[in-house]
Motif scaffolding. Sequence first.
Motif, PDB file in Angstrom:
ATOM      1  N   ALA A 169      -0.367 -11.545   4.240  1.00  0.00           N
ATOM      2  CA  ALA A 169      -0.320 -10.351   3.406  1.00  0.00           C
ATOM      3  C   ALA A 169       0.345 -10.744   2.100  1.00  0.00           C
ATOM      4  CB  ALA A 169       0.465  -9.234   4.100  1.00  0.00           C
ATOM      5  N   THR A 215       1.186  -4.081  12.332  1.00  0.00           N
ATOM      6  CA  THR A 215       1.625  -3.672  10.999  1.00  0.00           C
ATOM      7  C   THR A 215       2.559  -4.717  10.392  1.00  0.00           C
ATOM      8  OG1 THR A 215       1.533  -1.364  11.734  1.00  0.00           O
ATOM      9  CG2 THR A 215       2.706  -1.818   9.679  1.00  0.00           C
ATOM     10  N   ASN A 243      -3.754   5.034  -1.652  1.00  0.00           N
ATOM     11  CA  ASN A 243      -3.507   4.532  -0.295  1.00  0.00           C
ATOM     12  C   ASN A 243      -2.033   4.370   0.030  1.00  0.00           C
ATOM     13  OD1 ASN A 243      -6.232   4.439   0.180  1.00  0.00           O
ATOM     14  ND2 ASN A 243      -6.436   2.238  -0.194  1.00  0.00           N
ATOM     15  N   GLY A 269      -1.221  -4.203  -1.299  1.00  0.00           N
ATOM     16  CA  GLY A 269      -1.975  -3.776  -0.124  1.00  0.00           C
ATOM     17  C   GLY A 269      -2.958  -2.674  -0.452  1.00  0.00           C
ATOM     18  N   CYS A 273      -0.901   2.236   3.210  1.00  0.00           N
ATOM     19  CA  CYS A 273       0.486   1.795   3.075  1.00  0.00           C
ATOM     20  C   CYS A 273       1.432   2.984   3.186  1.00  0.00           C
ATOM     21  CB  CYS A 273       0.699   1.082   1.738  1.00  0.00           C
ATOM     22  SG  CYS A 273      -0.382  -0.341   1.469  1.00  0.00           S
ATOM     23  N   GLU A 318      -5.850  -1.283   1.898  1.00  0.00           N
ATOM     24  CA  GLU A 318      -5.012  -1.078   3.076  1.00  0.00           C
ATOM     25  C   GLU A 318      -4.243   0.241   2.922  1.00  0.00           C
ATOM     26  OE1 GLU A 318      -2.713  -4.387   4.751  1.00  0.00           O
ATOM     27  OE2 GLU A 318      -3.540  -5.627   3.147  1.00  0.00           O
ATOM     28  N   THR A 323       0.780 -11.535   8.623  1.00  0.00           N
ATOM     29  CA  THR A 323       0.465 -10.142   8.975  1.00  0.00           C
ATOM     30  C   THR A 323       0.907  -9.818  10.400  1.00  0.00           C
ATOM     31  OG1 THR A 323      -1.750 -10.824   9.658  1.00  0.00           O
ATOM     32  CG2 THR A 323      -1.510 -10.046   7.404  1.00  0.00           C
ATOM     33  N   GLY A 325      -1.229  -0.187   7.390  1.00  0.00           N
ATOM     34  CA  GLY A 325      -1.237  -1.623   7.655  1.00  0.00           C
ATOM     35  C   GLY A 325       0.003  -2.293   7.101  1.00  0.00           C
ATOM     36  N   ARG A 326       0.630  -1.633   6.107  1.00  0.00           N
ATOM     37  CA  ARG A 326       1.866  -2.151   5.509  1.00  0.00           C
ATOM     38  C   ARG A 326       2.896  -1.021   5.463  1.00  0.00           C
ATOM     39  NH1 ARG A 326       0.670  -6.410   0.618  1.00  0.00           N
ATOM     40  NH2 ARG A 326      -1.202  -7.378   1.498  1.00  0.00           N
TER      41      ARG A 326
END
Length: 504
Positions: free
Chosen positions: A12, A169, A87, A54, A61, A59, A29, A133-134
């Motif tokens: 990432a 995550t 996002n 991200g 976030c 992604e 990741t 995802g982050r």
Amino acid sequence: MMDVKTKLIERARTGVPGLDDVLGGGLTTGHVFLLEGNPGTGKTTIALRFLLEGAAAAEQCLYITLSETEQELRNGAASHGWTVDGNIEVFELAPAESLLDADQQQTLLYSSDLELGETTSSLLREFERVKPGRVVLDSLSEIRLLAQSSLRYRRQILALKHYFSRHGTTVLLLDDRTTEASDKTTHSLVHGVIMLEELTPNYGAERRRLRVSKYRGQTFRGGYHDFVIRKGGVTVFPRLVASEHRTGFVRRQIKSGVPELDALLGGGIEQGSSTLILGPAGTGKSTFALQFLTAACQRGEKAAMFIFDEELGLLFERAKVMGFALEELRDAGLLHIEQLDAAELSPGEFAQRVRDRVDQAQAKTVLIDSLNGYRAAMPEENSLVLHIHELIQYLNRQGANTFLTVAQHGLVGDMKTPVDVTYLADTVILLRYFEASGKVRRAVSIIKKRTGRHEETIREFRINESGLRLGEPLDQFQGILRGVPTFVGGGPLLAKQAAGDGHS
């Protein structure tokens, strides 16, 4: 099975210039990382950039803030020209109103027991809603205070780690170290640790640096790396390792354009070598270097000057009198001139600026004037020699010719050098004042040259409107470098030269 292996090596990217290089490509990741440092070191700025990177990759976030309000966070992002939307979800985890109401506070149970559980539940509910995802959790100090004890704190962080890991995550935990700075509980639980530091010198701007102290299963660039916070975010300057950079080039002799100087140097200097010019103030160190720089530009090559000690306007005027048209060369795109403030510059940033001129602009001649000014940018002298060594080796391996000047203390006789780097340079040119016939004169000699032969003589030189002029070897005098020479020859050579063609 292939998908699992691929997942394990995914990175990432943080989006912070230079930081991904330090991390070996980014953050692995699906793991939890710790970003720690005192308040003001740039944790939030790096975390925001991490989420923006991200979001740019589509992604989802989530930024969970326990210490700042959402508005403060958005204002901070706006100061860098960033917009936190799309996002990126911001969840402000504020204490429950009942916990702020004195009439509703618990008497038999500590309010922190209830607040920690409620905080964790709120955090997980928001996570389930966003499915990011982050994630950035800012900051651990608040959780540590709610946990009350080291055991409860460790169990809470461990539970969060397992929860995030099950969902794949990538998490960045921020810690401002305002509580229990010596507590390393989180260090043992996370996958990697990035430590930010701020140093305050006695004079000048603060200096910031970072270090990756832990990164499981990943090769990273160790040691300290300087970084700055400016509008647009954080920029990291990875520590220069010369052995990682090597370029093939043809070695040839480089001429100065002054036949007598080239003869003194045994025909010139070698391509891809470093030259140190030593002497007391006013002897003409910069002039010798400018002679090589202008000769390079006249060959159609690009050159770069990094000036610490002299104001550019004065430099241009002084150089013009001697026939060096620096402004014209700059306007033609052949010469890059940069005036630097040692009080505002870190060694890592300076090395990066030099690298940019060599890598991107293809500069083949580099002047650093002077190392005395560069030394002022260093927190301690021991590090100076290491930084200079790596920078010189890097430039040599790129086929660039490097010129460095050092002003020595004193005028005649024994000289004191503030930093000894003569052993690092391939060629050392020594300039000296000496007294003769009631006048102060200047002499030049080559005391070291690694590649090829050179004259072992001493030549007198003068600087006038015609530029740099060298005379014949002073072989009828001795004691010139002590400042008061003794005539041992058959005729007054200096007087003859002074009355001759204008050469010293």
